[in-house]
Enzyme design. Structure first.
Site, mmCIF file in Angstrom:
data_model
loop_
_atom_site.group_PDB
_atom_site.id
_atom_site.type_symbol
_atom_site.label_atom_id
_atom_site.label_comp_id
_atom_site.label_asym_id
_atom_site.label_seq_id
_atom_site.Cartn_x
_atom_site.Cartn_y
_atom_site.Cartn_z
ATOM 1 N N ASN A 19 0.492 -1.181 0.525
ATOM 2 C CA ASN A 19 0.015 -0.026 -0.016
ATOM 3 C C ASN A 19 0.631 1.084 -0.009
ATOM 4 O OD1 ASN A 19 -3.029 -0.650 -0.057
ATOM 5 N ND2 ASN A 19 -2.584 -1.868 1.212
ATOM 6 N N ILE A 97 -3.111 -1.420 17.635
ATOM 7 C CA ILE A 97 -4.314 -1.505 18.217
ATOM 8 C C ILE A 97 -3.909 -0.601 19.064
ATOM 9 C CG2 ILE A 97 -5.815 -1.813 19.677
ATOM 10 C CD1 ILE A 97 -5.907 -5.197 19.150
ATOM 11 N N HIS A 114 -8.962 -2.098 5.783
ATOM 12 C CA HIS A 114 -8.646 -3.345 6.242
ATOM 13 C C HIS A 114 -9.115 -4.333 5.294
ATOM 14 C CE1 HIS A 114 -9.647 -5.819 9.774
ATOM 15 N NE2 HIS A 114 -10.580 -5.933 8.873
ATOM 16 N N THR A 146 -11.309 5.239 14.890
ATOM 17 C CA THR A 146 -11.845 6.009 15.696
ATOM 18 C C THR A 146 -11.245 5.057 16.796
ATOM 19 O OG1 THR A 146 -13.864 4.562 15.719
ATOM 20 C CG2 THR A 146 -14.300 7.055 14.719
ATOM 21 N N LEU A 149 -12.570 -0.356 17.564
ATOM 22 C CA LEU A 149 -11.578 -0.960 15.981
ATOM 23 C C LEU A 149 -12.013 -1.417 15.164
ATOM 24 C CD1 LEU A 149 -8.465 -2.556 16.299
ATOM 25 C CD2 LEU A 149 -9.521 -4.775 17.292
HETATM 26 C C1 GAR Z 1 -2.907 -5.468 4.320
HETATM 27 O O1 GAR Z 1 -3.579 -6.287 3.822
HETATM 28 C C2 GAR Z 1 -3.991 -4.636 4.854
HETATM 29 O O2 GAR Z 1 -5.164 -4.428 4.437
HETATM 30 C C3 GAR Z 1 -3.591 -5.370 5.833
HETATM 31 O O3 GAR Z 1 -1.936 -5.636 6.305
HETATM 32 C C4 GAR Z 1 -2.122 -5.954 4.494
HETATM 33 C C5 GAR Z 1 -0.924 -4.366 4.272
HETATM 34 O O4 GAR Z 1 0.065 -4.869 3.956
HETATM 35 N N1 GAR Z 1 -3.772 -4.865 7.231
HETATM 36 C C6 GAR Z 1 -4.524 -5.353 8.162
HETATM 37 O O5 GAR Z 1 -5.360 -6.502 7.907
HETATM 38 C C7 GAR Z 1 -4.676 -4.475 9.643
HETATM 39 N N2 GAR Z 1 -5.480 -4.258 10.223
HETATM 40 P P1 GAR Z 1 1.055 -4.092 2.539
HETATM 41 O O6 GAR Z 1 2.317 -3.739 3.589
HETATM 42 O O7 GAR Z 1 1.811 -4.632 2.017
HETATM 43 O O8 GAR Z 1 0.182 -3.360 2.334
#
Ligand code: GAR
Length: 224
Positions: A19, A97, A114, A146, A149
């Site tokens: 991301n 968290i 998420h 917020t 969670l």
């Molecule tokens: C992504 O799939 C994101 O949605 C998830 O971690 C991954 C990070 O990938 N986030 C969560 O699960 C947050 N609760 P990346 O480091 O390759 O962007």
């Protein structure tokens, strides 16, 4: 007329940073009118840090294991963020968290992505949960953060139909490629332009509260 100042983004990561890479690409080619002022990781071994360093982005590593408890880590994180004067704090696979006092300080300017169709499958193991529950569809959600969670107001959600041969690993890949890498740069672009705001506890888009999250159909051509 002078151009409006670029929004200041702080991107928080814990993992591979796909991301982060998509956000950086969209900043670099001008789709997001912003500058990345910092990449902050709670893990020294986060793969995304290599990318960030090579891209010349300022990196900060705050290993959470060095802090006595959650509150101490969050205080250090806030102290790192404050002088950066970030307009937008972007949680991009940041697997922590956060305490209520931290969230309150940055509420309204902090987004998370998420890997599920919230409010379904909060927390971890979202792909396995979608399969276990026999969901027909899966995807990802960008939301304002917020204290609850994975419970803040949703901004945009991208979904697809789960295929007969999709296992959890395949779903993770599809969620990333078909949804996350599109919706997160778009949401951050809207926010950097001032089109997306947090108003009275809700997500407001172009001056109106969003009755439901935006979708892949709302992506602008440059983000599809
Ligand atoms: C992504 O799939 C994101 O949605 C998830 O971690 C991954 C990070 O990938 N986030 C969560 O699960 C947050 N609760 P990346 O480091 O390759 O962007």
């Amino acid at each position: 007329m002078n151009a409006p100042p670029l929004a200041r983004l702080a991107v928080l990561i814990s993992g591979r940073g796909r991301n982060l890479m998509a956000l950086h690409a969209a900043v670099a080619d001008g789709r997001i009118p912003a500058t990345i002022v910092a990449v902050i990781s709670n893990r020294a071994d986060a793969g995304g840090l290599h990318f960030a360093a090579e891209a010349g982005l300022p990196c900060f590593v705050l290993p959470h294991v060095d802090y006595s408890d959650r509150a101490a880590f969050d205080r250090a994180l806030a102290e790192t963020l404050r002088p950066l004067q970030a307009d937008i704090v972007v949680l991009a696979g940041f697997m922590r968290i956060l305490t209520e006092s931290f969230v309150r300080e940055f509420e309204g300017r902090m987004l998370n992505i998420h890997p599920s169709l919230l409010p379904r499958h909060k927390g971890l193991h979202t792909h396995a949960s979608a399969l276990r529950d026999g969901d027909a569809e899966h995807g990802a959600t960008v939301h304002f953060v917020t204290p609850q969670l994975d419970g803040g107001p949703c901004v945009i959600q991208g979904k697809f139909t789960i295929g007969a041969h999709d296992d959890a690993a395949k779903l993770a890949e599809r969620v990333m490629d078909e949804v996350e890498l599109k919706i997160y740069p778009q949401a951050v672009a809207w926010m950097a332009r001032g089109e997306l705001r947090f108003e009275q506890g809700s997500a407001a888009f172009r001056g109106r509260p969003l009755p439901e999250p935006l979708s892949l159909d709302d992506l602008e051509p440059g983000f599809r």
